[in-house]
Scaffold this active site. Sequence first.
Site, short mmCIF file in Angstrom:
data_model
loop_
_atom_site.label_atom_id
_atom_site.label_comp_id
_atom_site.label_asym_id
_atom_site.label_seq_id
_atom_site.Cartn_x
_atom_site.Cartn_y
_atom_site.Cartn_z
N GLY A 46 0.83 -1.20 0.00
CA GLY A 46 0.00 0.00 0.00
C GLY A 46 0.86 1.24 0.00
N GLN A 51 3.03 10.11 1.27
CA GLN A 51 4.34 9.42 1.34
C GLN A 51 5.23 9.78 0.15
OE1 GLN A 51 2.38 5.38 2.10
NE2 GLN A 51 4.31 5.19 3.21
N CYS A 94 5.65 -0.20 7.14
CA CYS A 94 5.30 0.97 6.34
C CYS A 94 6.53 1.36 5.53
CB CYS A 94 4.90 2.12 7.26
SG CYS A 94 4.47 3.63 6.39
N LEU A 95 6.32 1.70 4.26
CA LEU A 95 7.46 2.08 3.42
C LEU A 95 8.13 3.36 3.94
CD1 LEU A 95 5.98 1.29 -0.12
CD2 LEU A 95 7.65 -0.03 1.20
N HIS A 136 -4.71 1.43 7.14
CA HIS A 136 -3.36 1.96 7.35
C HIS A 136 -3.09 3.11 6.36
CE1 HIS A 136 1.21 1.29 7.76
NE2 HIS A 136 1.10 2.09 6.72
N GLU A 137 -3.43 2.90 5.08
CA GLU A 137 -3.18 3.96 4.08
C GLU A 137 -4.08 5.16 4.33
OE1 GLU A 137 -0.54 3.57 2.60
OE2 GLU A 137 -0.38 1.42 2.96
N HIS A 140 -2.70 7.60 6.79
CA HIS A 140 -1.68 8.50 6.24
C HIS A 140 -2.31 9.82 5.77
CE1 HIS A 140 2.12 6.30 6.15
NE2 HIS A 140 1.53 5.23 5.65
NI NI Z 1 2.38 3.30 5.62
#
Ligand code: NI
Length: 176
Positions: A46, A51, A94-95, A136-137, A140
């Site tokens: 995701g 991000q 998470c990236l 989760h996304e 953000h």
């Molecule tokens: Ni994330």
Amino acid sequence: MATLPIIIAPDPRLKVKCKPVETVDEAISVLMADMLETMYLAPGIGLAAPQVGITKRVIVVDATGKDDDPNPIKMANPKILSASDELWTYEEGCLSLPDHYAEVERPARIKVGFLDENNAPCELEAEDLLATCIQHEMDHLDGMLFVDHISALKRNMILRKLVKAKKLQAHDAAAE
Ligand code: NI
């Protein structure tokens, strides 16, 4: 299509409340495609627009296993329409917080409304990993990271390690 640089925490750009998309036009649909390419390359399941430095309510997810056919989902203005009382726990990563993981509890099933890449209103029911990934996304988009769901002690430990890793990286880059 292009890949985009991913912002690593801690960073004030990850703490911003993103603005709704007015219309999913060509620019937003290109952004969605670029975000998917960036996510697959990372690799991740995701990615949210903040991000990659874009403060718009856009996310992409694909929570299928690596042996399954891909199932990319692109969403603008995602909104939770209903959520189960039953919770599901997953060790999230998470990236933007590379190499850090923590167990987070969220509703096991959700129904989410959104605009797709053609600006069509859609609804999707998701459970378990896909439901977690979408939530989760979506966090953000309101400046929330998965570490905001865990104890301050664990959160600060992870953030301190990320600061240290950034310093090391800057030091290595300067030494080259
Ligand atoms: Ni994330």
